[in-house]
Design a protein around this motif. Sequence first.
Motif, short mmCIF file in Angstrom:
data_model
loop_
_atom_site.label_atom_id
_atom_site.label_comp_id
_atom_site.label_asym_id
_atom_site.label_seq_id
_atom_site.Cartn_x
_atom_site.Cartn_y
_atom_site.Cartn_z
N ALA A 97 9.78 2.58 -10.43
CA ALA A 97 9.56 2.89 -8.31
C ALA A 97 9.25 1.48 -7.78
N LEU A 98 7.98 0.48 -8.96
CA LEU A 98 7.87 -0.79 -8.54
C LEU A 98 8.99 -1.54 -7.92
N LEU A 99 10.13 -2.01 -8.70
CA LEU A 99 10.84 -2.21 -8.66
C LEU A 99 12.20 -1.92 -7.76
N GLY A 100 12.26 -0.63 -7.35
CA GLY A 100 12.58 -0.42 -5.99
C GLY A 100 12.23 -0.85 -4.95
N MET A 156 1.00 -1.46 -0.03
CA MET A 156 0.10 -0.62 0.23
C MET A 156 1.13 1.10 -0.10
N TYR A 157 2.20 1.28 1.25
CA TYR A 157 3.09 2.45 0.74
C TYR A 157 4.03 2.32 -0.20
N THR A 158 2.86 1.72 -1.61
CA THR A 158 4.10 2.48 -3.07
C THR A 158 2.65 3.44 -3.96
N GLY A 159 2.31 2.77 -3.20
CA GLY A 159 0.80 4.33 -3.49
C GLY A 159 1.12 5.37 -2.81
N LEU A 160 1.00 5.42 -2.03
CA LEU A 160 0.95 6.83 -1.22
C LEU A 160 2.19 7.46 -1.42
N THR A 161 3.94 7.26 -1.47
CA THR A 161 5.02 7.37 -1.76
C THR A 161 4.91 8.04 -3.34
N LEU A 162 4.42 7.07 -4.85
CA LEU A 162 3.83 7.92 -5.82
C LEU A 162 3.01 8.65 -5.81
N ASN A 163 1.92 9.48 -5.39
CA ASN A 163 1.11 10.19 -4.65
C ASN A 163 1.87 11.13 -4.58
#
Length: 291
Positions: free
Chosen positions: A144-147, A112-119
């Motif tokens: 970004a997802l690979l990182g 879930m934090y992947t989306g928060l970071t992108l936002n």
Amino acid sequence: MTTTYARPAESPPTRLPREGLAESERIRHVLVAPQDRPERATAFSASLTYGWRALQKIKHLPEQLFDVTIFPIMMTVMFTFIFGGAIGGSVSNYVQFLIPGIFVQTLIMITMYTGLTLNKDFSKGVFDRFRSLPVWRPAQLVGALLGDQVRYLLAGTIMLGIGFLLGFRPDGGLIGVAAAFLLLLIFSFSLSWVWTTVSLAVRTEQAAMGVSMFVLMPLTFASNIFVDPQTMPSWLQGAVEVNPVSIVVTAVRELMNGVYSASSIGLVGLCCLVLIASFGPLSMSIYNRKS
């Protein structure tokens, strides 16, 4: 006697082809001579570069690792000692059932934090600059997802370490645990595309978190993570069985126990394909139109 020198004729300026070119290509024509231009980055190298950027963000903001260090420890210890005696009869018995399930839950929650970071990056205008670069456009999201795979790897390692300290002893040994870990990382990468879509579709980080939790809570608790679905009401068992989280937990439990079921692994692979095929293009569509 005055000598008059003829002024050499100036060569006409080179007219660059501008029609039909993207803005980024026209900028390259103006700034760099054709023979001096660097080769265009491949999709793979561009994705790795953006993945490296995601890792550098963790280096400069180490507090981002709070969720992947404290959260697994808290969840594992809390559920083991609070519910272990009531559900499994004893803590030692419940640990053997709980650890594979909570291993899946921990990594799924962290996606879930992947989306928060992108936002957050979008709100700062970082991706506006990325989109002006002449690189493969999806690389900015794929990287970004690979990182974030490093975050998942760290969280999973901590979670399994706590499980071993609590007495978890899988029959599949190291190979089974490694296979389960790899399968879960692939599923986590696929699930991250859902939160990428959410983060692009909503305006604020708080809204992205609210939508993500609204989806994740029923998926993780209405599953076979904590209890056997046979103990649930009959009307609920069917929903639990088709829950993608239950499918992943079943495959992970089997691999950790040394059971390599092609059907279970294949179902997880099918879930991954559906997630990427559905939310990958949707994310890119919103990303290209987002201002």
